[in-house]
Design a protein around this motif. Structure first.
Motif, PDB file in Angstrom:
ATOM      1  N   ALA A  32       1.878   1.155   3.329  1.00 22.40           N
ATOM      2  CA  ALA A  32       2.609   2.319   3.814  1.00 22.40           C
ATOM      3  C   ALA A  32       3.958   1.893   4.405  1.00 22.40           C
ATOM      4  CB  ALA A  32       1.785   3.071   4.863  1.00 22.40           C
ATOM      5  N   ALA A  33       3.944   0.826   5.190  1.00 28.07           N
ATOM      6  CA  ALA A  33       5.201   0.338   5.785  1.00 28.07           C
ATOM      7  C   ALA A  33       6.168  -0.138   4.710  1.00 28.07           C
ATOM      8  CB  ALA A  33       4.902  -0.787   6.775  1.00 28.07           C
ATOM      9  N   GLU A  34       5.657  -0.830   3.702  1.00 28.89           N
ATOM     10  CA  GLU A  34       6.514  -1.347   2.628  1.00 28.89           C
ATOM     11  C   GLU A  34       7.103  -0.243   1.768  1.00 28.89           C
ATOM     12  OE1 GLU A  34       4.519  -4.325   0.286  1.00 28.89           O
ATOM     13  OE2 GLU A  34       3.801  -5.340   2.081  1.00 28.89           O
ATOM     14  N   THR A  35       6.353   0.823   1.571  1.00 33.67           N
ATOM     15  CA  THR A  35       6.798   1.886   0.675  1.00 33.67           C
ATOM     16  C   THR A  35       7.493   3.039   1.389  1.00 33.67           C
ATOM     17  OG1 THR A  35       4.667   3.023   0.826  1.00 33.67           O
ATOM     18  CG2 THR A  35       4.943   1.409  -0.974  1.00 33.67           C
ATOM     19  N   GLY A  36       7.287   3.144   2.683  1.00 32.23           N
ATOM     20  CA  GLY A  36       7.846   4.278   3.422  1.00 32.23           C
ATOM     21  C   GLY A  36       6.993   5.533   3.314  1.00 32.23           C
ATOM     22  N   LEU A  37       5.802   5.402   2.761  1.00 31.48           N
ATOM     23  CA  LEU A  37       4.891   6.543   2.646  1.00 31.48           C
ATOM     24  C   LEU A  37       4.045   6.666   3.901  1.00 31.48           C
ATOM     25  CD1 LEU A  37       3.665   5.909  -1.012  1.00 31.48           C
ATOM     26  CD2 LEU A  37       5.209   7.728  -0.241  1.00 31.48           C
ATOM     27  N   PRO A  38       3.600   7.870   4.238  1.00 27.42           N
ATOM     28  CA  PRO A  38       2.727   8.039   5.400  1.00 27.42           C
ATOM     29  C   PRO A  38       1.388   7.322   5.191  1.00 27.42           C
ATOM     30  CG  PRO A  38       3.603  10.160   4.668  1.00 27.42           C
ATOM     31  CD  PRO A  38       3.958   9.153   3.620  1.00 27.42           C
ATOM     32  N   VAL A  39       0.856   6.736   6.238  1.00 24.18           N
ATOM     33  CA  VAL A  39      -0.415   6.009   6.163  1.00 24.18           C
ATOM     34  C   VAL A  39      -1.537   6.879   5.601  1.00 24.18           C
ATOM     35  CG1 VAL A  39      -2.199   4.805   7.498  1.00 24.18           C
ATOM     36  CG2 VAL A  39       0.215   4.354   7.955  1.00 24.18           C
ATOM     37  N   PRO A  40      -1.702   8.154   6.044  1.00 20.22           N
ATOM     38  CA  PRO A  40      -2.790   8.957   5.483  1.00 20.22           C
ATOM     39  C   PRO A  40      -2.650   9.161   3.959  1.00 20.22           C
ATOM     40  CG  PRO A  40      -1.972   9.970   7.478  1.00 20.22           C
ATOM     41  CD  PRO A  40      -1.019   8.856   7.136  1.00 20.22           C
ATOM     42  N   THR A  41      -1.435   9.269   3.468  1.00 20.69           N
ATOM     43  CA  THR A  41      -1.204   9.428   2.030  1.00 20.69           C
ATOM     44  C   THR A  41      -1.631   8.164   1.295  1.00 20.69           C
ATOM     45  OG1 THR A  41       0.611  10.970   2.397  1.00 20.69           O
ATOM     46  CG2 THR A  41       0.556   9.862   0.258  1.00 20.69           C
ATOM     47  N   VAL A  42      -1.246   7.013   1.817  1.00 15.79           N
ATOM     48  CA  VAL A  42      -1.617   5.742   1.184  1.00 15.79           C
ATOM     49  C   VAL A  42      -3.127   5.558   1.229  1.00 15.79           C
ATOM     50  CG1 VAL A  42      -1.388   3.233   1.296  1.00 15.79           C
ATOM     51  CG2 VAL A  42       0.636   4.684   1.599  1.00 15.79           C
ATOM     52  N   GLN A  43      -3.754   5.916   2.332  1.00 14.26           N
ATOM     53  CA  GLN A  43      -5.204   5.796   2.431  1.00 14.26           C
ATOM     54  C   GLN A  43      -5.905   6.671   1.386  1.00 14.26           C
ATOM     55  OE1 GLN A  43      -5.509   6.740   6.621  1.00 14.26           O
ATOM     56  NE2 GLN A  43      -5.831   4.573   7.154  1.00 14.26           N
ATOM     57  N   LYS A  44      -5.412   7.888   1.180  1.00 11.75           N
ATOM     58  CA  LYS A  44      -5.975   8.775   0.164  1.00 11.75           C
ATOM     59  C   LYS A  44      -5.783   8.178  -1.226  1.00 11.75           C
ATOM     60  CE  LYS A  44      -5.651  13.445   0.054  1.00 11.75           C
ATOM     61  NZ  LYS A  44      -4.985  14.760  -0.058  1.00 11.75           N
ATOM     62  N   LEU A  45      -4.602   7.648  -1.485  1.00 14.03           N
ATOM     63  CA  LEU A  45      -4.324   7.036  -2.781  1.00 14.03           C
ATOM     64  C   LEU A  45      -5.186   5.801  -3.011  1.00 14.03           C
ATOM     65  CD1 LEU A  45      -0.461   7.385  -2.878  1.00 14.03           C
ATOM     66  CD2 LEU A  45      -2.108   8.522  -4.393  1.00 14.03           C
ATOM     67  N   VAL A  46      -5.319   4.973  -1.987  1.00 13.71           N
ATOM     68  CA  VAL A  46      -6.134   3.764  -2.086  1.00 13.71           C
ATOM     69  C   VAL A  46      -7.569   4.135  -2.456  1.00 13.71           C
ATOM     70  CG1 VAL A  46      -7.211   1.968  -0.667  1.00 13.71           C
ATOM     71  CG2 VAL A  46      -4.723   2.259  -0.658  1.00 13.71           C
ATOM     72  N   SER A  47      -8.073   5.206  -1.884  1.00 10.81           N
ATOM     73  CA  SER A  47      -9.424   5.662  -2.198  1.00 10.81           C
ATOM     74  C   SER A  47      -9.537   6.016  -3.681  1.00 10.81           C
ATOM     75  CB  SER A  47      -9.767   6.865  -1.326  1.00 10.81           C
ATOM     76  OG  SER A  47     -11.030   7.378  -1.658  1.00 10.81           O
ATOM     77  N   ARG A  48      -8.587   6.754  -4.195  1.00 13.50           N
ATOM     78  CA  ARG A  48      -8.609   7.157  -5.614  1.00 13.50           C
ATOM     79  C   ARG A  48      -8.408   5.956  -6.533  1.00 13.50           C
ATOM     80  NH1 ARG A  48      -5.023  12.711  -5.881  1.00 13.50           N
ATOM     81  NH2 ARG A  48      -6.316  13.917  -4.471  1.00 13.50           N
ATOM     82  N   LEU A  49      -7.488   5.075  -6.170  1.00 15.13           N
ATOM     83  CA  LEU A  49      -7.192   3.907  -7.003  1.00 15.13           C
ATOM     84  C   LEU A  49      -8.350   2.920  -7.013  1.00 15.13           C
ATOM     85  CD1 LEU A  49      -3.476   3.563  -5.880  1.00 15.13           C
ATOM     86  CD2 LEU A  49      -4.262   4.243  -8.168  1.00 15.13           C
TER      87      LEU A  49
END
Length: 136
Positions: A32-49
């Motif tokens: 999230a820090a590297e991409t500038g995306l919100p942590v909850p968004t990255v967590q949701k994506l990580v779950s799907r990926l």
């Protein structure tokens, strides 16, 4: 045609994960820090990926995320399908979604699978390793 924000963010997230060379693990917060995306968004994506078999998650000390297979073996099509489902330009090719009033008399419907396969084929030609390249 336009990708959803979540599909776009999934590509960004996977590209960041691929840049962690040597199979080192990275946390969702670091991505999230590297991409500038919100942590909850990255967590949701990580779950799907992870569910799609593109990321591997390990809990505990020394845990984190890493690619489930080499970046060269993951394609743009794989990432998009992990978030969006099968690549299809129209809903009528999905037998579960027969809600089109023209379905019975449509002369174009038989051709959509050809178009969808061409699109998926093009997206399959772009590997994650290529997406992760840092350009100056």
């Amino acid at each position: 045609m336009r990708l959803s924000s979540m599909a776009d963010y999934a590509v960004v997230t996977m590209s960041a994960a691929a840049r962690h060379c040597g199979g080192s693990r990275v946390s969702a917060a670091e991505l999230a820090a590297e991409t500038g995306l919100p942590v909850p968004t990255v967590q949701k994506l990580v779950s799907r990926l992870t569910a799609a078999g593109l990321l591997r998650s390990t809990r505990g000390v020394g845990g984190g995320l890493k690619l489930a297979r080499p970046a060269a073996a993951i394609t743009l099509a794989d990432i998009i399908e992990a978030v969006e489902g099968p690549i299809a330009l129209t809903q009528c090719v999905d037998d579960a979604r027969a809600d089109c009033g023209l379905d019975a008399c449509c002369s174009v419907k038989p051709h959509w699978p050809i178009v969808n396969e061409a699109l998926r084929g093009a997206l399959s030609q772009v590997s994650l390793i290529r997406l992760a390249e840092v350009t100056a």
